[in-house]
Write an enzyme that holds these catalytic residues in place. Structure first.
Site, PDB file in Angstrom:
ATOM      1  N   LYS A 147      50.346  47.797  46.296  1.00  0.00           N
ATOM      2  CA  LYS A 147      49.951  46.391  46.406  1.00  0.00           C
ATOM      3  C   LYS A 147      51.040  45.604  47.127  1.00  0.00           C
ATOM      4  O   LYS A 147      50.749  44.772  47.993  1.00  0.00           O
ATOM      5  CB  LYS A 147      49.662  45.804  45.015  1.00  0.00           C
ATOM      6  CG  LYS A 147      48.332  46.310  44.465  1.00  0.00           C
ATOM      7  CD  LYS A 147      48.066  45.989  43.008  1.00  0.00           C
ATOM      8  CE  LYS A 147      46.804  46.734  42.557  1.00  0.00           C
ATOM      9  NZ  LYS A 147      46.423  46.538  41.173  1.00  0.00           N
ATOM     10  N   ASP A 196      42.497  39.136  40.573  1.00  0.00           N
ATOM     11  CA  ASP A 196      41.790  40.342  40.128  1.00  0.00           C
ATOM     12  C   ASP A 196      40.320  40.041  39.812  1.00  0.00           C
ATOM     13  O   ASP A 196      39.506  40.949  39.690  1.00  0.00           O
ATOM     14  CB  ASP A 196      42.431  40.883  38.834  1.00  0.00           C
ATOM     15  CG  ASP A 196      43.322  42.089  39.096  1.00  0.00           C
ATOM     16  OD1 ASP A 196      43.007  42.857  40.015  1.00  0.00           O
ATOM     17  OD2 ASP A 196      44.305  42.247  38.358  1.00  0.00           O
ATOM     18  N   GLN A 248      49.232  44.169  36.201  1.00  0.00           N
ATOM     19  CA  GLN A 248      48.688  45.529  36.307  1.00  0.00           C
ATOM     20  C   GLN A 248      48.251  46.035  34.926  1.00  0.00           C
ATOM     21  O   GLN A 248      48.987  45.922  33.952  1.00  0.00           O
ATOM     22  CB  GLN A 248      49.760  46.453  36.914  1.00  0.00           C
ATOM     23  CG  GLN A 248      49.288  47.853  37.224  1.00  0.00           C
ATOM     24  CD  GLN A 248      48.190  47.916  38.281  1.00  0.00           C
ATOM     25  OE1 GLN A 248      48.132  47.091  39.194  1.00  0.00           O
ATOM     26  NE2 GLN A 248      47.296  48.879  38.163  1.00  0.00           N
TER      27      GLN A 248
HETATM   28  N1  GUN Z   1      44.392  48.943  36.744  1.00  0.00           N
HETATM   29  C1  GUN Z   1      43.461  49.716  37.331  1.00  0.00           C
HETATM   30  N2  GUN Z   1      42.762  49.024  38.239  1.00  0.00           N
HETATM   31  C2  GUN Z   1      43.266  47.775  38.237  1.00  0.00           C
HETATM   32  C3  GUN Z   1      42.964  46.592  38.970  1.00  0.00           C
HETATM   33  O1  GUN Z   1      42.077  46.520  39.822  1.00  0.00           O
HETATM   34  N3  GUN Z   1      43.738  45.509  38.677  1.00  0.00           N
HETATM   35  C4  GUN Z   1      44.713  45.533  37.745  1.00  0.00           C
HETATM   36  N4  GUN Z   1      45.393  44.414  37.515  1.00  0.00           N
HETATM   37  N5  GUN Z   1      45.003  46.602  37.035  1.00  0.00           N
HETATM   38  C5  GUN Z   1      44.295  47.724  37.295  1.00  0.00           C
END
Ligand code: GUN
Length: 283
Positions: free
Chosen positions: A52, A119, A96
């Site tokens: 990211k 998100d 996350q």
């Molecule tokens: N963990 C697995 N997929 C995601 C996601 O799309 N966003 C976040 N914040 N955590 C995750």
């Protein structure tokens, strides 16, 4: 033999579009900025977070990184979110998941200001999604829709079957397909005659988390098949929820794993950062 939907290529296209928009903002003196918060040392999460941050760098989005120890308390994490909520220079907040067990995930997600919820997990944004009015849509589901549309497949009027009803994929992808005028059925572990339901699909989205769950006899000739599954096999290899070997000869379009839906999640996150930044600056 199906056309392989190239998620790497399509995600790169989207990131390039984001980059142009980030440059436009910077020309106005606005620097889009994403805060990425990781709690603990889960290796998969560490990889996601690194990717990211790399995508931010590529797109010209500033990233703020918060890597907290696994014993961070819920109150400490809430305080960080309050600080980022109040910080006008920070447009998006990504925590996350999964979080360590002693932290209530829902409580954390609720604390993020909906306009910074890149998100698309905040119940306010989920609500907007359900009435077809969301600006910030959950990234993986929105990525599935982009893959379908950018492959030239029209969703309008199509029979769409979603396998899986999770809050982060199954439910929102169903709502997005509906917003695109699909006729949507959602299947799950209690669904009777699941193979028969899947065979009705012109567009099939698999998000169950079971390796190779969708077999050849569950797919109709000419279907578009989107595989959201990311399953790690004992040999360390990644494998989707779709049995690619059996299904690809029947499908018209199919996403591979890896290289299908996976890269789209981050591209859509970047897109959401720009959307959030523009909105916060009344653009
Ligand atoms: N963990 C697995 N997929 C995601 C996601 O799309 N966003 C976040 N914040 N955590 C995750």
């Amino acid at each position: 033999m199906a056309n392989i939907i190239d998620g790497k290529r399509i995600s790169a296209e989207i990131k390039d579009e984001v980059k142009v928009k980030a440059d436009e903002l910077k020309a106005k003196g606005i620097e889009p900025c994403l805060a990425v918060v990781l709690v603990g040392e889960d290796p998969a999460s560490q990889v996601y977070v690194r990717n990211k941050k790399k995508a931010c760098e590529y797109c010209g989005i500033k990233s703020l990184s918060y890597e907290l120890s696994a014993d961070t308390t819920e109150d400490e994490l809430l305080s960080l979110i309050d600080k980022l909520n109040a910080d006008k220079s920070c447009n998006g907040i990504l925590v996350q998941l999964p979080l360590p067990k002693h932290i209530d995930e829902n409580k954390i997600l609720l604390r993020i200001l909906p306009e910074k919820d890149v998100d698309g997990f905040h119940p306010y944004n989920v609500g907007l999604l359900s009435i077809g009015k969301a600006d910030l849509k959950a990234c993986t589901p929105a990525g599935c829709i982009e893959l379908i549309k950018r492959s030239g497949v029209d969703i309008t009027g199509k029979r769409c079957v979603v396998v899986g009803r999770s809050n982060i994929v199954g439910k929102p992808v169903g709502m997005l397909l509906l917003a695109e005028n699909g006729t949507v059925t959602t299947c799950h572990s209690k669904t009777k005659n699941i193979a028969e339901v899947c065979r009705q699909a012109e567009i099939l989205v698999a998000a169950v988390g079971i390796p190779r769950f969708i077999k050849g006899d569950m797919v109709s000739q000419g279907a578009t098949v989107i595989d959201v599954g990311v399953n790690r096999l004992e040999n360390g290899k990644l494998c989707g929820d779709v049995d690619f070997e059996e299904v690809s000869p029947k499908a018209a379009y199919i996403t591979p794993v890896p290289g299908g839906v996976g890269p789209m999640t981050i591209a859509m996150l970047m897109k959401n950062c720009i959307t959030a930044c523009r909105k916060q600056n009344n653009l």
